[in-house]
Design an enzyme around this catalytic site. Structure first.
Site, short mmCIF file in Angstrom:
data_model
loop_
_atom_site.label_atom_id
_atom_site.label_comp_id
_atom_site.label_asym_id
_atom_site.label_seq_id
_atom_site.Cartn_x
_atom_site.Cartn_y
_atom_site.Cartn_z
N ASP A 109 -3.43 -2.33 -0.47
CA ASP A 109 -2.56 -1.05 -0.57
C ASP A 109 -3.33 -0.30 -1.57
O ASP A 109 -4.65 -0.46 -1.97
CB ASP A 109 -1.24 -1.29 -0.78
N CYS A 145 -3.03 -6.27 -3.58
CA CYS A 145 -2.06 -5.30 -3.87
C CYS A 145 -2.03 -5.05 -5.45
O CYS A 145 -2.95 -5.66 -6.11
CB CYS A 145 -0.72 -5.44 -3.14
N HIS A 153 -2.00 -34.05 3.38
CA HIS A 153 -1.58 -32.86 3.37
C HIS A 153 -1.65 -32.24 4.87
O HIS A 153 -0.75 -31.19 4.97
CB HIS A 153 -2.77 -31.99 2.81
N HIS A 201 -5.28 -28.51 -0.28
CA HIS A 201 -4.04 -29.01 0.13
C HIS A 201 -3.11 -28.44 1.07
O HIS A 201 -2.49 -28.84 1.87
CB HIS A 201 -3.26 -29.16 -1.21
N THR A 223 0.11 -6.54 -7.62
CA THR A 223 0.52 -7.90 -8.02
C THR A 223 -0.03 -9.20 -7.34
O THR A 223 0.05 -10.25 -7.68
CB THR A 223 2.00 -8.09 -8.15
C1 RB5 Z 1 2.67 -0.91 -5.42
O1 RB5 Z 1 2.90 0.25 -6.64
C2 RB5 Z 1 2.86 -2.12 -5.71
O2 RB5 Z 1 4.24 -2.30 -5.79
C3 RB5 Z 1 2.37 -3.07 -4.72
O3 RB5 Z 1 0.94 -2.88 -4.92
C4 RB5 Z 1 2.38 -4.70 -5.04
O4 RB5 Z 1 2.17 -4.95 -6.16
C5 RB5 Z 1 3.78 -5.04 -4.51
O5 RB5 Z 1 4.08 -6.33 -4.49
#
Ligand code: RB5
Length: 146
Positions: free
Chosen positions: A8, A65, A133, A98, A67
């Site tokens: 994203d 993304c 596994h 695994h 996180t």
């Molecule tokens: C976008 O701001 C953020 O929420 C997205 O990139 C991600 O971290 C969501 O889990």
């Protein structure tokens, strides 16, 4: 090996670093975006990428993304996907050995490109161990197919 890559808006810069690595490693890959600086929704990129892996068109996928969490949640909704959220090299190796993970997700706001590149190299270069596994994955697959 064919690899699909997606992010994203929160993962564009790390995704580009990973694309450059895949070029350098001469790995056949497809980058499906996003191509924007504006805010987009991670499922709009993570789910199509996961479908390409689940269908067998691509062998593995890498999703970025902010996180890594949203991409992991979205990708794991696609049948046949085992997406691992990984931010360290130990887990990158372990999740191939695994879990036979077929996708990894990372957060550009969590790790730097140097570590992310080591993670990708390790993950792509590690084989599934099978054995006990495989039985465990079989139980997950059985539940998924209920
Ligand atoms: C976008 O701001 C953020 O929420 C997205 O990139 C991600 O971290 C969501 O889990």
């Amino acid at each position: 090996m064919r690899v699909v890559l997606a992010s994203d808006h929160g993962g564009v810069s790390l995704r580009k670093e990973i694309a450059a690595l895949l070029e350098e490693m001469q790995i056949d890959y497809k980058d499906i975006g996003c191509d924007c600086e504006d805010s987009v929704d991670y499922p709009d990129y993570g789910i199509p990428a996961a479908e390409l892996v689940a269908s067998g068109e691509y062998d593995k996928g890498i999703l970025i993304c902010g996180t890594g969490i949203g991409m992991s949640i979205a990708a794991n909704k696609v049948k046949g996907i085992r997406a691992a959220l990984v931010h360290d090299v130990f887990s990158a190796k372990a999740t191939r050995e695994h879990n036979d993970s077929n996708m990894i997700t990372m957060g550009e706001r969590v790790i730097g490109p140097g570590l992310a590149i080591e993670i990708v190299k390790t993950w792509l270069g590690t084989d599934f161990q099978g054995g006990r596994h495989a039985n465990r994955i079989g139980k997950v697959t059985e539940y998924e197919n209920k």
